[in-house]
Design a protein around this motif. Structure first.
Motif, mmCIF file in Angstrom:
data_model
loop_
_atom_site.group_PDB
_atom_site.id
_atom_site.type_symbol
_atom_site.label_atom_id
_atom_site.label_comp_id
_atom_site.label_asym_id
_atom_site.label_seq_id
_atom_site.Cartn_x
_atom_site.Cartn_y
_atom_site.Cartn_z
ATOM 1 N N GLN A 165 0.743 -0.947 -0.489
ATOM 2 C CA GLN A 165 0.241 0.277 -0.374
ATOM 3 C C GLN A 165 0.739 1.263 -0.235
ATOM 4 O O GLN A 165 2.219 1.376 0.912
ATOM 5 N N ASP A 166 0.001 1.999 -0.765
ATOM 6 C CA ASP A 166 1.316 3.624 -0.736
ATOM 7 C C ASP A 166 2.894 3.337 -1.117
ATOM 8 O O ASP A 166 4.052 3.733 -0.483
ATOM 9 N N TYR A 167 3.280 2.145 -2.004
ATOM 10 C CA TYR A 167 4.642 1.974 -2.349
ATOM 11 C C TYR A 167 5.145 3.629 -2.574
ATOM 12 O O TYR A 167 6.812 2.691 -1.746
ATOM 13 N N HIS A 168 4.412 3.774 -3.869
ATOM 14 C CA HIS A 168 5.173 5.294 -4.083
ATOM 15 C C HIS A 168 5.996 6.308 -3.078
ATOM 16 O O HIS A 168 6.593 6.757 -2.964
ATOM 17 N N LYS A 169 5.198 6.424 -1.684
ATOM 18 C CA LYS A 169 5.483 6.825 -0.930
ATOM 19 C C LYS A 169 6.731 6.390 0.499
ATOM 20 O O LYS A 169 7.629 6.767 0.951
ATOM 21 N N HIS B 42 8.556 3.746 -0.316
ATOM 22 C CA HIS B 42 10.145 3.784 -1.377
ATOM 23 C C HIS B 42 10.490 4.808 -1.909
ATOM 24 O O HIS B 42 10.468 4.061 -3.502
ATOM 25 N N PRO B 43 10.457 5.942 -1.904
ATOM 26 C CA PRO B 43 10.141 6.649 -3.150
ATOM 27 C C PRO B 43 11.843 6.516 -4.453
ATOM 28 O O PRO B 43 11.630 6.801 -5.583
ATOM 29 N N GLU B 44 12.796 5.728 -3.868
ATOM 30 C CA GLU B 44 13.873 5.670 -4.925
ATOM 31 C C GLU B 44 13.560 4.619 -5.797
ATOM 32 O O GLU B 44 13.831 4.683 -6.548
ATOM 33 N N ARG B 45 12.990 3.365 -4.305
ATOM 34 C CA ARG B 45 12.762 1.808 -4.908
ATOM 35 C C ARG B 45 11.547 1.928 -6.423
ATOM 36 O O ARG B 45 11.976 1.683 -7.710
ATOM 37 N N TYR B 46 11.011 2.656 -6.035
ATOM 38 C CA TYR B 46 9.974 2.971 -6.918
ATOM 39 C C TYR B 46 10.263 3.933 -8.177
ATOM 40 O O TYR B 46 9.803 3.105 -9.518
ATOM 41 N N LYS B 47 11.608 4.657 -7.946
ATOM 42 C CA LYS B 47 12.099 5.655 -9.249
ATOM 43 C C LYS B 47 12.104 4.819 -10.530
ATOM 44 O O LYS B 47 12.061 4.516 -10.746
ATOM 45 N N ARG B 48 12.782 4.005 -9.902
ATOM 46 C CA ARG B 48 14.152 2.745 -10.449
ATOM 47 C C ARG B 48 13.199 2.110 -11.192
ATOM 48 O O ARG B 48 13.623 1.552 -12.172
ATOM 49 N N TYR B 49 11.869 1.751 -10.380
ATOM 50 C CA TYR B 49 11.508 0.397 -11.246
ATOM 51 C C TYR B 49 10.161 0.803 -11.767
ATOM 52 O O TYR B 49 10.819 0.273 -13.416
ATOM 53 N N ARG B 50 10.233 2.341 -11.661
ATOM 54 C CA ARG B 50 9.236 2.448 -12.760
ATOM 55 C C ARG B 50 9.756 3.209 -14.645
ATOM 56 O O ARG B 50 10.124 3.310 -15.331
#
Length: 175
Positions: A144-148, A150-158
């Motif tokens: 839930q709210d993963y982008h909030k 873990h913002p750096e990991r989320y950005k790398r994934y995208r």
């Protein structure tokens, strides 16, 4: 007077990369829908044996953020021509779908899909399913709210999955 509320459910590949909070969007919950297993786990869904898709269920106020606007936002977050998953994520659990909660949502979803097909933005046929909503099972809390969280990991994934480049190529500043 109580705030008007409706549900909208969308599968767009990895549920981390879907709709974020905006005015009129009351809640965004990651989860699983469209399958045969009750209360599936992430591991079960990823095994592609449950029939579920990763999805988000959105509680929204249609007077502030109309369903048509949610549909427009949804199309700008996915590759609607990919029937095998989304970007680096492959398999049934990552296939796209709009799950409608009532006939008006179905009509609007079909209308928006037709409009997208006719727009010429994509040279391939639109493969996104439009299906009746069924049970929705919330994903585990760490999703839930993963982008909030873990913002750096989320950005790398995208970026690493190819989603970011694809969306920018097709939608530019809207992505």
């Amino acid at each position: 007077m109580a705030e008007k509320r409706e549900l909208a459910t969308f599968a767009g590949g990895c549920f981390w990369c879907m709709v974020k909070q905006q005015p009129g969007i009351i809640k965004v919950e990651s989860g699983y829908t469209g399958g045969r297993t009750e209360k599936p786990t992430y591991e079960e869904v990823c095994s592609n044996t449950t029939g579920h898709r990763e999805a988000v269920q959105i509680t929204f106020n249609p007077d502030v953020f109309p369903y048509e606007k949610l549909l427009e936002l949804y199309w700008q977050q996915i590759d609607p021509t990919d029937n095998g998953g989304q970007f680096a994520d492959r398999g049934e659990s990552y296939r796209t779908a709009i799950f409608y909660h009532h006939d008006e949502q179905r009509r609007l979803a079909e209308e928006s899909k037709k409009k997208l097909e006719e727009s010429g933005i994509f040279k391939d046929q639109i493969a996104t399913d439009i299906l009746e909503a069924g049970p929705f099972y919330p994903a585990e809390e760490h999703h839930q709210d993963y982008h909030k969280k873990h913002p750096e990991r989320y950005k790398r994934y995208r970026v690493g999955s190819g989603r970011e480049g694809f969306l920018h190529e097709h939608w530019g500043h809207k992505a």
